[in-house]
Design an enzyme around this catalytic site. Structure first.
Site, mmCIF file in Angstrom:
data_model
loop_
_atom_site.group_PDB
_atom_site.id
_atom_site.type_symbol
_atom_site.label_atom_id
_atom_site.label_comp_id
_atom_site.label_asym_id
_atom_site.label_seq_id
_atom_site.Cartn_x
_atom_site.Cartn_y
_atom_site.Cartn_z
ATOM 1 N N CYS A 86 -6.205 27.771 -20.257
ATOM 2 C CA CYS A 86 -6.254 27.582 -18.810
ATOM 3 C C CYS A 86 -7.412 28.366 -18.210
ATOM 4 O O CYS A 86 -8.568 28.011 -18.421
ATOM 5 C CB CYS A 86 -4.894 27.955 -18.201
ATOM 6 N N HIS A 141 -0.533 25.275 -21.783
ATOM 7 C CA HIS A 141 -0.135 26.648 -22.106
ATOM 8 C C HIS A 141 0.781 26.708 -23.329
ATOM 9 O O HIS A 141 2.008 26.709 -23.174
ATOM 10 C CB HIS A 141 0.591 27.261 -20.910
ATOM 11 N N GLU A 176 1.479 29.240 -24.984
ATOM 12 C CA GLU A 176 2.252 30.489 -24.961
ATOM 13 C C GLU A 176 3.530 30.361 -24.138
ATOM 14 O O GLU A 176 4.401 31.234 -24.216
ATOM 15 C CB GLU A 176 1.380 31.643 -24.438
#
Ligand SMILES: Nc1ncnc2c1ncn2[C@@H]1O[C@H](COP(=O)(O)OP(=O)(O)O)[C@@H](O)[C@H]1O
Ligand SMILES: [Mg+2]
Lengths: 761, 236, 93, 93
Positions: B93, B202, B204
Site C-alpha cells: 500500500c 494488505h 498482513e
C-alpha cells in the site's frame, strides 16, 4: 492598548460586549462579584466560553447528577451479587473519559461526543475534527486509542442537502480516522426529516491502558512546568464553542459561515505516538487535551484540579498567525494540541521525545500555589482569576420543563388503524421494500470508506451487531461496543425511548457474547429553553439512569448536545447510548451470519403487537404516533445472560438482535450476511404481519447446530427466556410459511441498491 | 523445516511518521516464523536485516503525494541501495507508493477512480511466483486479502504497461471487480530481479482466522522467509 | 515562520508558483469524474477537465536565476512526480 | 472528448484555468508538510509553501463573459470549497 488587570481596575465603567459573547446580564454580574472588578477582555473571553452551554453543561447538570450516583449504587448491588474485578469503574464521570476495569490488569476508556453543528457548516472538516477531538480525550486518559465508531443522523436520503452533507461527513470521518490508523468498528446511519437542517455527527473512541497508566488532568506540584505541545495555534474556531454550539443557525443556513477548524490527522497521529512514549517513560504528572475552549479550558481545568495556581506566559504560545490577539489565543480551538504538567527534572526528556516525533513543544508556564490562574501578555497581567470559578463554578440552571401539550395526542394516535399488508404477495413486497428502506438498507457505501483492519485486532465490525476488538493477543481478552438509539421511540416516550436505546445496545453486545459492563451516552436534543424539549431531556436522563441501574451498567461519561433544531423544529430526541462489554476470549464471538445449512433458527423472547413508532409505520405510512414497545429490563437481563453464557459454551452458530424492522429484517440480514437462505414457519397465534414486523424488545434470533439444541434449551430454561423454533437455515431463498419465497438475489439487490443510487446519481 | 542451528530470518519493518500498519506487518512476520526488526525512518542503519517491509499508512500525512516525502528519508537511502544488491523488499500500500516514488518500481499510484477511500475484502490472482515474496504461492492461485486505499489506482504510460505485461512483472491482479480503477487490474508488480515487490492489497491483514477474511496473506511472508533460510542464502 | 498573511512585512520574500498537471498521455480519472459531475449539474459546454496542483513557494529575498533554478529542482524532485506529471515554474507577477 | 493535447483541432475550444488555494487564515497541513520536507532536503531559503489545486477546464467555443460566468459558478459550487478555500478564474493566455 492591552486590557490588563490594571486597566480593568482603573476603568470600571467600560462597556463590554458580554451579550455578544453569549453571557446573560446576571452571569456578567457574577463575574464582577467573583473578581471584585470588571473582567479584562481576556477574562471575559474565558468566562464566556467556559460558561457556555457546551462547556459548562449549565442546563443539563442538575439532571446528569443521576448518572454520577450510578456507579456507586451499582457497585453496592454488585458487591452482594457478583464480586469480580472486571466492571469496576476506575475513573468516573467528570474526567475526560471514564475508565473501566476489564480484568487482567487492563482498563479501557471510552466515550461518545457530538460534533453536530460544525459538521453542518463544513461536513468534511466538521466530522474529521469530531474524530480528532474524541480521540484526544481518550489519549488524555493515558490510553492507546484502539477503535472509533460513528453514530450519524441525516435528513431524508433523497433531500438535496443530504447529498451535500452525507458524503462530506463520511469522507471526513474516514479521512481523519483512517489516517490515525484507528479501525472504525461500527456506528449508525439514520435518516429522518427532523435532522435535515441539523445532522448529528457523534463520534466514539475506545482506548486501552494498564491500570497503573491512568492519567488525570491535574496540575499539581508548584514549580512544575506547563508544556504546550502539538500543532501551532491559529485562528480556527474562535468563538466556535459559544457560537457554534449554543446558538441555532439563521434561517438562511450554511451560507452564513462561521470560522471552521481544519484538522491535520497526521499531526494528531504523531501526537498520539509521542504521547504514548511520554506516558511510557512516566514523564507527566497531569495532561489535558485542547478541545472546545482551547487554552482557556485546559489551563483552568488543570489548575483547578491540582495545586490551584498556575502562571502562563501567553507570548510563548507558538502561533500560526502572528496577528492573533491574546483573547483569541485563549479561545482558539486549533486542533491537535495538548497541554502537559511536567516536573522540571523531566522537561529535557519530554522535549527529546517531542523532538523524536517532530512535535513542537514549548514551556508556557508554571504551576504555583497562589490559588489563581494568571496569564501574562507583553509583560502585563491580562488574566487573574480563581480557576475553579471558570472551570467548575459556572452557572447552573434549573430550566423549567413541561410535558408538551401535544404529547397525549401523539400517544393516542397509534398504528392500529393503518392499512397492513395481508396477502403473501403484499407481505413479500413489504419485506423487499423494508430491506431497501434508507434506515434498514446496506450501509457499505458508507462503511467501506472506513478502514476496519488497521491494528489487526478487529474481530467483528459493521454490519455485525457490535464491533469487537482484541486487546491481549495472548489471552484473547477483548471488548465489544455497540451504539444505538431509536429517536422515534424517544419522541413517543423519552423515558422509555432512552431505556430502549440502552436495551438495544446492551443486547447487541450480549448477542456477540460479551458481558455488558458500562455505558457512555451522547444526548442530542433541541433547545433547552423550550420547556417541551427540556422535558424530553429530563425524561430521557431519568429513563437512562433508571435503566442503567436495573441492568447494572454504570454511565462512565458522555456528552450533551443542545440546540439541535431548525427554526422552531427540534430534532427527534436522540439519546445515543453506547454499551461496552468484555469478552475474556474473543474467539468465542458469535457472528450474525447464518453459518451452516440445517442449523435450527430459534427466536428468543416474546413478540407482542408493537408497531407504533416502528420502521414499518415510518417507511410505509410516514406515520409516527402511539407508544413505543414495552420496556422489560428483567427480560433484557435474562436474554443477555443466556446469550453470553451460550456464547462462552460455544452453542450458537450465529446470533443477531432484533430491532428496527423486526423479525423480517433480522432474517434478511442474517441470510444476506452468510449467503444462506432460510425456511421459516412463523409462530402460530400471531398475525404473520405482526410476527414479521413488530419491534418488541428483548428478542434475538440464534442458530444452533443439532448437537447443541439441548444445551440451548437448558440455558433458556435456566434464564427464563422463551424459545420458539421458527425454522432452519438452507437454500437460496428466504421462505416464510408455505406461501412467501424471495430469492436472496432479489433481497440483496433491494438491500444494496439504495445508498449507491442516492449518492451517485 | 530448517536446521535448529539456523537463526530465524530477520525482517525489517520500517516506521515512518504516519505509518499505520507497521505493527501488523511485524505481527505477520512473527506469525510466519520470522523475527521482526523495527526500523526507524531517520536511521540509515538497516541493522543487518535479511529483508524489509515498507508498511501501509500515510507517511508524513501523504498530503503532497502518497510516498513522495518518505522517499527522501534516510532509511530509504539504505533500502534503495540494499534493493540494488538483492535485498528482498516488499512495499504494501503506502510502501508500494514509496517504492514507485523511489523509482525502484515503475509507474505511480493515483487517486481511486471513484474518488473514495475503499476498504473491502478483495480477490486477487497470483500472476508471478518468481519473486522473493511469492515463491510459495501457485501461479494462477486466487487469494482473498483486504484492500484499503484512497490512492490505489496503478498507472503508467502505455509502453510501461505493455512491457510490464510482456516481461511478466505483474505479480497480482484484481479479480471479481477492480476496487480503484487500477490500469489492467494491476494489484502488484515486481522489479526485474524479483526481490522488490509492491502491492496495494494488505497480506498482513490476512494472517489470522480471527481477524482477517482468510489466512492467504501469510504465504507472502513465509515465501520470503523460506527463501532466506534456504541453505545457500543463510549468512554464515 | 512567516505565513502569507505576513507577506507585507519588512523582510523581502518573493513568490514562485509551480503548476503541476498530469501528463496528457496519462489518464486523469479525477478530471473525468469532475467533468461528469459538471455535466450532471447542467454545465454542458465543458468538453474536458484536468485536475492538477498549484504550489505557492515563498522564497526569502529576491527571485533571481539561482532561486528559480532551486525551485525548478524542488519541483523536479519533490513537488511533481515526473513519471506521470509535468510542471511549470513561474514567478507570480 | 477532447484533451488538452488535442486543442489544435478544428473545433474551437478555449481553456479556462481555476486556481483554488486554501484561505490564508485556514490551516494548510499540506503546505506545512512540504515546507518541512524541503527543509530536510536542504532547500533552506523557502519560508512558506501553500498547496492548492489547479483545474484546466476546456470549454466549447470562445470564452465570452457568459462562459466565464459559468466557470465562476462551477468553481463556486464544485471545484472549490468556499468555506475554506478561495479561487481565481482566468483565461489561459
Ligand atoms: N456510520 C457508521 N459507521 C460504521 N458502522 C455503521 C455505521 N452505521 C451503521 N453501521 C453498522 O451497520 C450495522 C447495522 O446498523 P444498525 O442497523 O444500526 O444495527 P442494529 O440495528 O443491529 O444496531 C451495525 O454493525 C453498525 O455498527
Ligand atoms: Mg442499532
Amino acid at each position: 492598548m492591552i486590557d490588563s488587570v490594571k486597566t480593568a481596575e482603573t476603568t470600571p465603567g467600560l462597556e463590554q460586549p458580554f451579550a455578544d459573547l453569549g453571557l446573560k446580564p446576571d452571569e456578567y454580574t457574577r463575574i464582577h462579584e467573583i473578581l471584585g472588578r470588571r473582567p479584562t477582555s481576556c477574562e471575559l473571553a474565558m468566562y464566556s466560553v467556559m460558561w457556555s452551554e457546551h462547556c459548562s453543561y449549565k442546563s443539563s447538570k442538575v439532571h446528569l447528577r443521576q448518572f454520577a450516583r450510578l456507579a456507586e449504587q451499582i457497585d453496592q448491588r454488585r458487591g452482594e451479587k457478583a464480586p469480580g474485578a472486571a466492571g469496576a469503574v476506575m475513573v468516573g464521570m467528570g474526567e475526560n473519559a471514564g475508565v473501566v476495569d476489564i480484568g487482567d490488569g487492563y482498563a479501557v476508556t471510552f466515550k461518545v461526543e457530538s460534533h453536530n453543528h460544525p459538521s453542518y457548516v463544513e461536513p468534511y472538516q466538521g466530522a474529521a475534527t469530531g474524530i480528532g477531538g474524541i480521540v484526544r480525550d481518550i489519549l488524555t486518559m493515558g490510553a492507546r486509542p484502539v477503535a472509533v465508531m460513528d453514530p450519524l443522523r441525516f435528513g431524508p436520503l433523497e433531500a438535496e442537502d443530504t447529498r451535500r452533507v452525507l458524503p462530506g461527513i463520511v469522507a471526513g470521518i474516514g479521512g481523519y480516522g483512517n489516517c490515525l490508523g484507528l479501525p472504525n468498528i461500527g456506528g449508525e446511519v439514520v435518516f429522518d426529516p427532523t435532522y435535515l437542517g441539523n445532522p448529528l455527527v457523534n463520534a466514539l473512541c475506545v482506548g486501552v491502558m494498564r491500570h497503573e497508566d491512568i492519567k488525570l488532568a491535574k496540575a499539581s506540584g508548584p514549580g512544575n512546568q506547563v508544556i504546550l505541545f502539538g500543532a501551532r495555534t491559529g485562528g480556527d474556531g474562535i468563538g466556535g464553542v459559544s457560537v457554534l454550539a449554543s446558538e441555532t443557525f439563521d434561517a438562511d443556513g450554511p451560507s452564513k459561515r462561521p470560522s471552521v477548524q481544519v484538522g491535520d490527522p497526521f499531526a494528531e497521529k504523531v501526537l498520539i505516538e509521542c504521547c504514548l512514549e511520554i506516558f511510557a517513560a512516566d514523564l507527566v504528572v497531569g495532561i489535558q487535551d485542547l478541545g472546545g475552549a482551547g487554552l482557556s479550558c485546559a489551563t483552568t481545568e488543570l489548575a483547578s484540579a491540582g495545586a490551584g495556581g498556575m502562571h502562563v506566559v501567553l507570548d510563548r504560545v507558538p502561533l500560526r498567525d502572528s496577528t492573533l490577539a491574546p483573547e483569541e489565543i485563549l479561545m482558539s480551538e486549533s486542533q491537535e494540541r495538548m497541554c502537559a504538567i511536567v516536573e522540571p527534572r523531566h522537561v529535557d526528556a519530554f522535549m527529546a521525545l517531542c523532538g523524536k516525533w517532530d512535535v513542537e513543544a514549548v514551556v508556557i508556564g508554571e504551576v504555583n500555589d497562589s490559588g489563581r490562574l494568571t496569564v501574562e501578555w507583553r509583560g502585563e497581567i491580562v488574566v487573574d482569576v480563581p480557576p475553579r470559578t471558570v472551570a467548575h463554578e459556572g452557572p447552573v440552571y434549573e430550566r423549567p420543563y413541561a410535558r408538551p401539550a401535544d404529547q397525549d395526542a401523539l400517544q393516542a394516535d397509534g398504528t392500529s388503524g393503518l392499512l397492513r399488508p395481508n396477502t403473501p404477495a403484499e407481505l413479500s413486497t413489504t419485506i423487499l421494500r423494508m430491506a431497501g428502506a434508507p434506515n434498514l438498507c446496506d450501509k457499505s457505501w458508507i462503511t467501506s470508506q472506513y478502514d476496519r483492519y488497521v491494528l489487526g485486532n478487529t474481530v467483528l465490525a459493521m454490519p455485525d451487531d457490535a464491533g469487537i476488538v482484541r486487546i491481549d493477543e495472548a489471552t484473547g481478552l477483548g471488548v465489544a461496543i455497540s451504539t444505538d438509539c431509536n429517536g422515534r421511540f424517544a419522541r413517543l416516550d423519552p423515558y422509555a425511548g432512552a431505556q430502549l436505546a440502552l436495551a438495544e445496545a446492551y443486547r447487541n453486545v450480549a448477542a456477540k457474547g460479551a458481558r455488558p459492563l458500562a455505558v457512555t451516552d451522547c444526548l442530542n436534543f433541541g433547545s433547552p429553553e423550550d420547556t417541551g424539549v427540556m422535558w424530553q431531556f429530563a425524561e430521557a436522563v431519568r429513563g437512562l439512569a433508571d435503566g442503567c441501574l436495573a441492568l447494572g451498567v454504570p454511565v462512565t461519561g458522555g456528552n450533551v448536545s443542545f440546540y439541535n433544531q431548525t427554526g422552531e423544529t427540534a430534532i427527534l430526541p436522540t439519546p445515543v447510548v453506547g454499551v461496552l462489554g468484555v469478552m475474556p476470549d474473543v474467539r468465542a464471538r458469535v457472528p450474525m451470519a447464518f453459518a451452516t445449512d440445517g442449523d435450527a433458527i430459534l427466536l428468543l423472547g416474546e413478540t407482542r403487537e408493537e408497531l407504533d413508532g416502528s420502521e414499518w409505520a415510518h417507511v410505509v405510512h410516514g406515520h409516527l404516533g402511539g407508544t413505543p414497545p414495552m420496556v422489560d429490563l428483567e427480560s433484557e437481563r435474562s436474554l443477555a445472560s443466556m446469550l453470553v453464557e451460550g456464547a462462552e459454551q460455544g452453542v450458537f452458530a450465529s446470533a443477531h438482535d432484533l430491532s428496527e424492522g423486526g423479525l423480517a429484517q433480522g432474517l434478511v440480514e442474517c441470510c444476506l450476511r452468510g449467503g444462506l437462505g432460510a425456511r421459516v414457519e412463523l409462530p402460530s397465534g400471531l398475525e404473520p404481519f405482526v410476527a414479521l414486523f413488530s419491534e418488541s424488545a428483548a428478542r434475538a434470533i440464534v442458530t444452533v447446530a443439532a448437537p447443541h439444541r439441548y444445551a440451548v434449551e437448558a440455558f433458556a430454561e435456566m434464564h427464563g427466556v422463551t424459545v420458539t423454533e421458527i425454522g432452519y437455515v438452507g437454500g437460496s431463498t428466504l421462505r416464510i410459511n408455505a406461501d412467501i419465497e424471495i430469492p436472496l438475489a432479489d433481497l440483496r439487490a433491494a438491500h444494496t441498491a439504495t445508498l449507491p443510487a442516492a449518492m451517485e446519481s | 523445516m530448517h536446521s535448529s542451528a539456523a537463526r530465524s530470518a530477520r525482517v525489517g519493518v520500517v516506521t515512518f511518521p504516519g505509518s499505520l500498519d507497521d505493527g501488523d506487518a511485524a505481527r505477520a512476520v512473527r506469525i510466519a516464523g520470522g523475527e521482526p526488526v523495527r526500523l526507524w525512518h531517520r536511521d540509515k542503519d538497516l541493522h543487518g536485516v535479511d529483508a524489509v517491509v515498507l508498511p501501509g499508512g500515510f507517511s508524513y500525512g501523504d498530503y503532497l503525494r502518497c510516498g513522495a516525502i518518505a522517499r527522501f528519508s534516510p532509511v530509504m537511502g539504505s533500502i534503495i541501495a540494499g534493493a540494488g544488491r538483492g535485498l528482498p523488499v516488499l512495499g504494501i500500500c503506502n510502501g508500494f507508493q514509496v517504492l514507485c516514488e523511489s523509482h525502484l518500481l515503475p509507474g505511480a499510484l493515483i487517486r481511486n477512480d471513484h474518488r473514495h477511500f475503499v476498504c473491502r475484502d478483495q480477490w486477487l490472482r497470483v500472476e508471478n511466483v518468481d519473486t522473493s515474496w511469492t515463491q510459495d504461492l501457485r501461479m494462477g492461485q486466487e487469494i482473498l486479502v483486504p484492500v484499503k486505499n484512497g490512492e490505489g489506482g496503478y498507472i503508467a504510460d502505455p509502453e510501461t504497461l505493455e512491457w510490464l505485461e510482456t516481461l511478466g512483472r505483474i505479480v497480482f491482479r484484481y479479480i471479481n471487480g477492480n476496487p480503484n480503477g487500477s490500469r489492467d487490474d494491476i494489484a502488484g508488480i515486481r522489479n526485474e530481479a524479483g526481490n522488490v515487490v509492491g502491492m496495494m492489497p494488505h497480506p498482513e491483514h490476512a494472517v489470522e482466522e480471527l481477524t482477517g477474511p482468510s489466512v492467504d496473506g501469510l504465504v507472502v511472508f513465509t515465501s520470503v522467509l523460506g527463501g532466506l533460510l534456504a541453505p545457500s542464502m543463510v549468512t554464515a | 515562520m512567516s505565513t502569507p498573511a505576513e507577506r507585507s512585512e519588512a523582510r523581502v520574500t518573493s513568490r514562485v508558483v509551480v503548476d503541476v498537471m498530469p501528463k496528457p498521455e496519462i489518464l486523469d480519472p479525477q478530471g473525468q469524474a469532475i467533468q461528469k459531475a459538471l455535466g450532471r449539474m447542467g454545465f454542458a459546454a465543458v468538453s474536458a477537465v484536468r485536475q492538477g496542483k498549484r504550489f505557492e513557494v515563498e522564497i526569502d529575498g529576491e527571485v533571481d536565476a539561482a532561486a528559480l533554478a532551486q525551485v525548478e529542482q524542488m519541483a523536479e524532485t519533490l513537488l511533481a512526480n515526473t513519471v506521470i506529471e509535468e510542471f511549470v515554474v513561474r514567478v507570480e507577477q
